[in-house]
Design a protein around this motif. Structure first.
Motif, short mmCIF file in Angstrom:
data_model
loop_
_atom_site.label_atom_id
_atom_site.label_comp_id
_atom_site.label_asym_id
_atom_site.label_seq_id
_atom_site.Cartn_x
_atom_site.Cartn_y
_atom_site.Cartn_z
N LEU A 141 0.85 -1.29 0.16
CA LEU A 141 -0.01 -0.06 -0.01
C LEU A 141 0.89 1.15 0.14
O LEU A 141 0.62 2.22 -0.72
N GLU A 142 1.99 1.01 0.67
CA GLU A 142 2.89 2.30 0.76
C GLU A 142 3.44 2.52 -0.52
O GLU A 142 3.56 3.87 -1.08
N LYS A 143 3.83 1.48 -1.38
CA LYS A 143 4.61 1.69 -2.76
C LYS A 143 3.59 2.21 -3.60
O LYS A 143 3.82 2.76 -4.16
N ILE A 144 2.25 1.52 -3.90
CA ILE A 144 1.15 1.98 -4.65
C ILE A 144 0.95 3.52 -4.28
O ILE A 144 0.52 4.41 -5.04
N GLY A 145 0.57 3.92 -3.06
CA GLY A 145 0.49 5.17 -2.58
C GLY A 145 1.31 6.09 -2.94
O GLY A 145 1.12 7.17 -3.35
N HIS A 146 2.56 5.73 -2.84
CA HIS A 146 3.96 6.71 -3.40
C HIS A 146 3.60 7.09 -4.72
O HIS A 146 3.32 8.39 -5.04
N ASN A 147 3.43 6.18 -5.49
CA ASN A 147 3.27 6.31 -6.96
C ASN A 147 2.13 6.90 -7.42
O ASN A 147 2.18 7.90 -8.20
N MET A 148 1.15 6.72 -6.62
CA MET A 148 -0.26 7.76 -6.96
C MET A 148 -0.23 9.08 -6.49
O MET A 148 -0.82 10.12 -7.32
N VAL A 149 0.30 9.40 -5.50
CA VAL A 149 0.58 10.59 -4.71
C VAL A 149 1.43 11.45 -6.17
O VAL A 149 1.10 12.47 -6.38
N GLU A 150 2.51 10.82 -6.50
CA GLU A 150 3.12 11.55 -7.35
C GLU A 150 2.72 11.81 -8.62
O GLU A 150 2.79 13.12 -9.13
N LEU A 151 1.58 10.92 -9.13
CA LEU A 151 1.02 11.09 -10.21
C LEU A 151 -0.10 12.15 -10.14
O LEU A 151 -0.36 13.15 -10.83
N ALA A 152 -0.78 12.25 -8.97
CA ALA A 152 -1.73 13.23 -8.62
C ALA A 152 -1.14 14.58 -8.21
O ALA A 152 -1.94 15.64 -8.71
N GLU A 153 0.18 14.76 -8.28
CA GLU A 153 0.80 16.09 -8.21
C GLU A 153 1.06 16.36 -9.74
O GLU A 153 1.30 17.61 -10.05
N LEU A 154 1.21 15.66 -10.65
CA LEU A 154 1.39 16.08 -11.84
C LEU A 154 0.34 16.24 -12.80
O LEU A 154 0.41 16.99 -13.77
N LYS A 155 -0.89 15.66 -12.51
CA LYS A 155 -1.93 15.84 -13.52
C LYS A 155 -3.43 15.65 -12.77
O LYS A 155 -3.17 15.24 -11.56
N ALA A 156 -4.13 15.90 -13.39
CA ALA A 156 -5.74 15.69 -12.93
C ALA A 156 -6.09 14.06 -12.99
O ALA A 156 -5.53 13.47 -14.06
N LEU A 157 -6.39 13.58 -11.92
CA LEU A 157 -6.64 11.86 -11.94
C LEU A 157 -7.83 11.81 -12.74
O LEU A 157 -8.86 12.19 -12.67
#
Length: 254
Positions: A141-157
């Motif tokens: 969950l930590e790994k997936i969460g890290h990747n998704m937070v990075e994605l959320a900072e880059l673009k609209a999800l």
């Protein structure tokens, strides 16, 4: 005209049709015994096999056989069946269909090491199912969460991507540090997803973060904090003075 041939053809068709109807009825009946379901697992009719794949009484040997069924939809329902044995789910975890793999990721019977392997799957529905599975380890969950937070900072999800973060925010295995990161997403294009709502309900949310969420402008988030069984007294005292009556009431009851 050869009427005898036509009569025989009609007779064979009638028998096959009747068998199909009766077999579908048995496969869909919740009281059908395991032996009957085991025999129906190799039936020529798609709808019969699909019903067998979802049935709670289907024996594990029959469920294992269905893992090699040519029909994707049957493998999909098999992967979602909570009675499907771990070894069969392990086989389905490498299925060519992303939809099948996603159901394996959400199955409570899937071995935790297979869930870890599925964390590498780029299919977003697989990621969502992993995020919501109560057996998914904190490290995943930590790994997936890290990747998704990075994605959320880059673009609209997209809605699918946001669903992954919502699942992580609500999973009781998610580390508090990951919840902190989700709560601090700066990209305003993603603020309307209200990831904090899941965080406000999570038993792993830190006292500091609960205190911060106790003054959140959204009513539902403050109400969730008031009803979180781990919310400390000093945060409840803040909510006891909230402008909304039902939030004050919830805080006072705690």
């Amino acid at each position: 005209m050869n009427t005898a041939a036509n009569i025989n053809e009609f007779s064979v068709t009638s028998v096959l049709t009747q068998d199909k109807i009766q077999s579908r009825e048995k496969a869909n009946n919740s009281n059908t015994d395991s032996d009957t379901l085991g025999n129906l697992a190799t039936h020529r009719d798609f709808y019969v096999r699909r019903a067998v794949a979802t049935h709670y009484n289907t024996p594990k040997t029959a469920l294992s056989k269905l893992a090699s069924d040519a029909e994707e939809q049957i493998r999909f329902y098999l992967a979602a069946n909570p009675n499907t044995p771990p070894e069969t789910l392990t086989q389905l975890a490498s299925d060519e269909s992303g939809d099948v793999r996603s159901q394996v990721a959400g199955n409570s019977n899937t071995p935790v090491d297979i869930l870890e392997e599925l964390a590498k799957d780029i299919y977003m529905e697989t990621q969502r199912q992993l995020a919501e599975n109560p057996n998914t380890r904190a490290t995943v969950l930590e790994k997936i969460g890290h990747n998704m937070v990075e994605l959320a900072e880059l673009k609209a999800l997209s809605s699918q991507e946001a669903a992954v973060l919502r699942g992580i925010s609500m999973n009781s295995n998610t580390p508090s540090q990951t919840l902190e990161k989700i709560s601090t997403i700066q990209n305003r294009e993603n603020h309307y997803w209200l990831f904090e709502l899941g965080i406000a309900k999570n038993c792993n949310t830190s006292d500091t973060l609960l205190e911060k969420l106790a003054t959140h402008p959204d009513y539902d988030i403050r109400y969730a904090v008031a009803n979180n069984s781990n919310t400390p007294d000093f945060v409840l005292n803040i909510l006891a003075t909230d402008k909304e009556y039902y939030i004050r009431q919830a805080a006072e009851k705690r």
